[in-house]
Structure formats: structure tokens, C-alpha cells
Design a protein around this motif. Structure first.
Motif, PDB file in Angstrom:
ATOM      1  N   GLY A 149      31.133 -11.692   5.763  1.00 30.90           N
ATOM      2  CA  GLY A 149      30.805 -10.472   5.023  1.00 30.90           C
ATOM      3  C   GLY A 149      32.042  -9.812   4.445  1.00 30.90           C
ATOM      4  N   ALA A 150      31.814  -8.873   3.531  1.00 27.21           N
ATOM      5  CA  ALA A 150      32.909  -8.129   2.907  1.00 27.21           C
ATOM      6  C   ALA A 150      32.878  -6.684   3.393  1.00 27.21           C
ATOM      7  CB  ALA A 150      32.790  -8.175   1.392  1.00 27.21           C
ATOM      8  N   TYR A 151      34.058  -6.157   3.721  1.00 27.52           N
ATOM      9  CA  TYR A 151      34.186  -4.829   4.324  1.00 27.52           C
ATOM     10  C   TYR A 151      35.217  -4.019   3.525  1.00 27.52           C
ATOM     11  CZ  TYR A 151      31.962  -7.310   8.178  1.00 27.52           C
ATOM     12  OH  TYR A 151      31.104  -8.072   8.932  1.00 27.52           O
ATOM     13  N   SER A 152      35.089  -2.712   3.620  1.00 25.56           N
ATOM     14  CA  SER A 152      36.025  -1.856   2.881  1.00 25.56           C
ATOM     15  C   SER A 152      36.142  -0.495   3.554  1.00 25.56           C
ATOM     16  CB  SER A 152      35.552  -1.660   1.446  1.00 25.56           C
ATOM     17  OG  SER A 152      36.438  -0.808   0.735  1.00 25.56           O
ATOM     18  N   LYS A 153      37.318   0.084   3.454  1.00 26.33           N
ATOM     19  CA  LYS A 153      37.531   1.467   3.865  1.00 26.33           C
ATOM     20  C   LYS A 153      37.573   2.402   2.665  1.00 26.33           C
ATOM     21  CE  LYS A 153      40.025   0.640   8.207  1.00 26.33           C
ATOM     22  NZ  LYS A 153      41.261   0.932   8.992  1.00 26.33           N
ATOM     23  N   LYS A 154      37.406   1.818   1.452  1.00 26.31           N
ATOM     24  CA  LYS A 154      37.569   2.612   0.242  1.00 26.31           C
ATOM     25  C   LYS A 154      36.277   2.786  -0.548  1.00 26.31           C
ATOM     26  CE  LYS A 154      42.420   1.198  -0.177  1.00 26.31           C
ATOM     27  NZ  LYS A 154      43.463   0.573  -1.018  1.00 26.31           N
ATOM     28  N   ALA A 219      42.553 -14.508  10.680  1.00 32.02           N
ATOM     29  CA  ALA A 219      42.655 -13.561  11.790  1.00 32.02           C
ATOM     30  C   ALA A 219      43.373 -12.275  11.401  1.00 32.02           C
ATOM     31  CB  ALA A 219      43.372 -14.221  12.965  1.00 32.02           C
ATOM     32  N   GLN A 220      44.184 -12.313  10.330  1.00 26.54           N
ATOM     33  CA  GLN A 220      44.972 -11.147   9.927  1.00 26.54           C
ATOM     34  C   GLN A 220      44.236 -10.228   8.951  1.00 26.54           C
ATOM     35  OE1 GLN A 220      47.815 -10.738  11.560  1.00 26.54           O
ATOM     36  NE2 GLN A 220      47.374 -12.700  12.558  1.00 26.54           N
ATOM     37  N   ILE A 221      43.134 -10.683   8.401  1.00 27.62           N
ATOM     38  CA  ILE A 221      42.484  -9.914   7.333  1.00 27.62           C
ATOM     39  C   ILE A 221      42.013  -8.528   7.794  1.00 27.62           C
ATOM     40  CG2 ILE A 221      40.530  -9.872   5.720  1.00 27.62           C
ATOM     41  CD1 ILE A 221      40.930 -12.824   5.287  1.00 27.62           C
ATOM     42  N   ALA A 231      37.719  -6.664   1.740  1.00 24.69           N
ATOM     43  CA  ALA A 231      38.208  -7.780   2.552  1.00 24.69           C
ATOM     44  C   ALA A 231      37.016  -8.611   3.015  1.00 24.69           C
ATOM     45  CB  ALA A 231      38.988  -7.266   3.758  1.00 24.69           C
ATOM     46  N   VAL A 232      37.074  -9.895   2.743  1.00 21.67           N
ATOM     47  CA  VAL A 232      36.032 -10.803   3.205  1.00 21.67           C
ATOM     48  C   VAL A 232      36.477 -11.352   4.559  1.00 21.67           C
ATOM     49  CG1 VAL A 232      34.635 -12.824   2.693  1.00 21.67           C
ATOM     50  CG2 VAL A 232      35.448 -11.360   0.822  1.00 21.67           C
ATOM     51  N   ILE A 233      35.708 -11.024   5.606  1.00 21.60           N
ATOM     52  CA  ILE A 233      36.142 -11.295   6.984  1.00 21.60           C
ATOM     53  C   ILE A 233      35.104 -12.167   7.687  1.00 21.60           C
ATOM     54  CG2 ILE A 233      36.858 -10.249   9.162  1.00 21.60           C
ATOM     55  CD1 ILE A 233      37.407  -7.648   7.660  1.00 21.60           C
ATOM     56  N   ASN A 234      35.589 -13.191   8.373  1.00 27.15           N
ATOM     57  CA  ASN A 234      34.703 -14.002   9.197  1.00 27.15           C
ATOM     58  C   ASN A 234      34.040 -13.139  10.261  1.00 27.15           C
ATOM     59  OD1 ASN A 234      36.813 -16.006   8.091  1.00 27.15           O
ATOM     60  ND2 ASN A 234      35.239 -17.341   8.944  1.00 27.15           N
ATOM     61  N   GLY A 235      32.802 -13.485  10.593  1.00 32.13           N
ATOM     62  CA  GLY A 235      32.019 -12.659  11.506  1.00 32.13           C
ATOM     63  C   GLY A 235      32.679 -12.430  12.848  1.00 32.13           C
ATOM     64  N   ASN A 236      33.297 -13.453  13.427  1.00 29.67           N
ATOM     65  CA  ASN A 236      33.900 -13.267  14.745  1.00 29.67           C
ATOM     66  C   ASN A 236      35.068 -12.291  14.687  1.00 29.67           C
ATOM     67  OD1 ASN A 236      35.232 -15.527  13.314  1.00 29.67           O
ATOM     68  ND2 ASN A 236      36.520 -15.657  15.134  1.00 29.67           N
ATOM     69  N   TYR A 237      35.887 -12.380  13.632  1.00 29.41           N
ATOM     70  CA  TYR A 237      37.011 -11.458  13.521  1.00 29.41           C
ATOM     71  C   TYR A 237      36.537 -10.044  13.166  1.00 29.41           C
ATOM     72  CZ  TYR A 237      40.144 -15.469  13.753  1.00 29.41           C
ATOM     73  OH  TYR A 237      40.814 -16.595  14.170  1.00 29.41           O
ATOM     74  N   ALA A 238      35.459  -9.939  12.424  1.00 26.45           N
ATOM     75  CA  ALA A 238      34.906  -8.619  12.122  1.00 26.45           C
ATOM     76  C   ALA A 238      34.442  -7.925  13.395  1.00 26.45           C
ATOM     77  CB  ALA A 238      33.749  -8.750  11.127  1.00 26.45           C
ATOM     78  N   MET A 239      33.754  -8.685  14.266  1.00 29.87           N
ATOM     79  CA  MET A 239      33.283  -8.088  15.516  1.00 29.87           C
ATOM     80  C   MET A 239      34.442  -7.742  16.436  1.00 29.87           C
ATOM     81  SD  MET A 239      29.723 -10.086  16.382  1.00 29.87           S
ATOM     82  CE  MET A 239      30.293 -11.720  15.934  1.00 29.87           C
ATOM     83  N   THR A 240      35.460  -8.583  16.470  1.00 26.83           N
ATOM     84  CA  THR A 240      36.644  -8.289  17.283  1.00 26.83           C
ATOM     85  C   THR A 240      37.318  -7.005  16.795  1.00 26.83           C
ATOM     86  OG1 THR A 240      37.001 -10.641  17.740  1.00 26.83           O
ATOM     87  CG2 THR A 240      38.873  -9.182  18.067  1.00 26.83           C
TER      88      THR A 240
END
Length: 304
Positions: A149-154, A219-221, A231-240
Motif C-alpha cells: 500500500g501507499a502511505y503519506s503524512k502529507k 525496510a527503510q521506506i 511512500a509505497v510500503i510492504n505490508g509487513n514493514y507498514a505494520m512494524t
């Protein structure tokens, strides 16, 4: 046996044979007893050897199967710990779980014999990594899907993404390609036809918003979210990183017909090892599906 008899005061000697019928019978009985004893001793030795073999077989049957399995912490580590605590003991399987925080070390550790199996990667990544590093890896069984998925703070919606926005994607071929396919599904870019599951930024043929694609180690995204628009983040790293992908991702790939199921993987030649087969069966139990559904509430999807 002969004896000399000088009785009656004479010098005449009388020879008597004392090998009487009774003596001969007694000697025959003693000989028979000796033969029987030897036979029983021999048979007893065979029985002892047989009993030792039987005991060794029973001990082998009662010896737990053991596996050292490398995982990323979430969700693979959570799922495997559920199996370790709830299913493995009854199956006679002992699991040693070793956690990794990247996608490279678990396969290298498997290659080097530090692991018996790993559980963190999907098949496209596994096949690409195996080709790049000369490792013959085999997917044993699919377990779950972590939709990327893709995530953003902006921004709160993909429609708010500005022209010239900077987007971070994974820098490995398969997850980077997966991210580009996600962006294409939202009409943000167009990729060259026929690129399959592993397009690269060089395959972008249309970029109407003039987006800048920044490739980073997966892992750094999450740490780059403050520096990019999306930022497009793998699900496991997003949950972490504390995200709940089902709710927090601005855009997210579908789990239907998704080719990115995470699998239990081993070196070729070990896929039929007894311990591996037991773990594969446990990972596809209904109890594991229920655990995935209840714990992740749609952020992770069972693949079986």
C-alpha cells in the motif's frame, strides 16, 4: 574306566569296568544340557539385539522433529509463534524462530546452513533473489498475502497528490515492480506493455504528473515518510511501523488473484523433509486462517 581289585588278600588283580549304563546316561544328559544352554545363549543374544533395535526405533519415533526457521517479525513471526505455541507440540515439532529485519539475510542464512527454512517472502521475490545469488530455493506452501500500500503524512487522498510529487518505492526488482503496478492501477503512470510483474522505472512511458520516483531499501521506506509525498510500503514493514494497512493505506493492491503470497521456503531437496512437511501442513490449518483473520482484520489475508 578300569580299577584294579586286590581284595581277599591275594595278589590277583581284578579289572572292573565302571562305565555302567547309568554313567553313560548321566553323561548324555549333561551333554544335552550343555547344547541347550549354548542354543539359548545364542537366541538370547539375538533377542537382545532385536530389543536394542526396537528400543532405538521407539526412541527415534519419540524424538521431536526440529526446524530453525527465519522470519520477519510481522506478520510471519506472529503466525509462526502461533503455530509454535498452539499446534507444533501436538505434532511433535520443535521450532526455533530467528527474526530478521530485512529481505536479504534470511535467504543467505538459509544458503549457509544457518536455517532449515524461512518464511517471509513471496515467490516472485524468491525466484529473482535465487537467480541473482545462485541459490536453488523452493516454495513449499503459500500462507498469507500482505497487500502492498501507499502511505503519506502529507495527503489524505490520492487525488491530493501534487504535480512533481516525490514517491518512495522499494529498490528490489519485484517489490519495486509491484509498487509501480500499484501506481499504474491508479492512473498515476503508464508502463510499457508486456513488462509482467517486474517493471522498472525505465519502463514508465507516461508520467503526466511528472512524479519523481525514489528507490529505497524496503525496510527503510517507513523512515522516509517525512521526506516524501507518498511512500509505497510492504505490508509487513507498514505494520512494524505502526500502520494498519487496511485502514491507513491511501491506495492498496487487491488480495484477489494476488501473485504475492508469502511462502515457506527451503533449499531444493529439502521440501520433502519430514519436519518441513509437518510445518507446511500446520501453516495451512484452519486455526492459522482464523488467527490471521482475527488478529489482522483484513490487513493480512490468508492465502489458502
Amino acid at each position: 574306566m578300569l580299577v584294579r581289585d586286590s581284595a581277599h588278600g591275594g595278589s590277583q588283580e581284578l579289572e572292573r569296568d565302571v562305565s555302567s549304563p547309568m554313567s553313560r546316561t548321566r553323561n548324555a544328559v549333561l551333554a544335552l544340557i550343555l547344547v541347550v544352554s549354548l542354543v539359548l545363549t545364542a537366541c538370547g543374544g539375538d533377542d537382545a539385539t532385536s530389543n536394542q533395535s526396537d528400543n532405538a526405533a521407539v526412541a527415534a519415533e519419540n524424538t521431536p522433529l526440529r526446524l530453525r526457521v527465519g522470519v520477519t517479525p510481522v506478520p510471519a513471526g506472529d503466525i509462526l509463534r502461533f503455530v509454535q505455541e498452539n499446534l507444533a507440540p501436538q505434532a511433535g515439532l520443535e521450532l526455533e524462530i530467528i527474526e530478521f529485519t530485512d529481505y536479504v539475510a534470511p535467504n543467505l542464512a538459509l544458503r549457509d546452513g544457518e536455517l532449515d527454512a524461512n518464511f517471509f517472502q513471496h515467490v516472485p521475490y524468491m525466484e529473482d533473489f535465487a537467480k541473482q545469488h545462485g541459490i536453488d530455493l523452493v516454495a513449499v506452501v503459500p500462507v498469507h498475502i500482505n497487500p502492498i500500500g501507499a502511505y503519506s503524512k502529507k495527503i489524505k487522498s490520492i487525488d491530493e497528490l501534487p504535480d512533481g510529487a516525490e514517491i518512495a518505492i522499494p529498490n528490489d526488482a519485484t517489490n519495486g515492480g509491484r509498487a509501480l503496478l500499484l501506481l499504474q492501477s491508479e492512473g498515476l503512470i503508464t508502463l510499457k506493455e508486456g513488462v509482467g510483474l517486474t517493471p522498472t522505472v525505465r519502463d514508465i512511458v507516461d508520467n503526466p504528473k511528472n512524479l519523481t520516483i525514489r528507490e529505497l531499501e524496503a525496510a527503510q521506506i517507513p523512515r522516509a515518510l517525512d521526506d516524501v509525498d507518498l511512500a509505497v510500503i510492504n505490508g509487513n514493514y507498514a505494520m512494524t511501523a505502526g500502520f494498519k494497512p487496511k485502514d491507513d493505506a491511501i491506495i492498496r493492491e487487491s488480495a484477489i488473484d494476488n501473485p504475492y503470497a508469502n511462502v515457506l521456503a527451503v533449499l531444493r531437496g529439502h521440501e520433502n523433509d519430514p519436519a518441513v512437511k509437518v510445518l507446511a501442513e500446520l501453516l495451512n490449518r484452519d486455526e492459522v486462517r482464523d488467527f490471521i483473520n482475527e488478529k489482522y482484520e483484513g490487513s493480512v489475508v490468508a492465502a489458502f
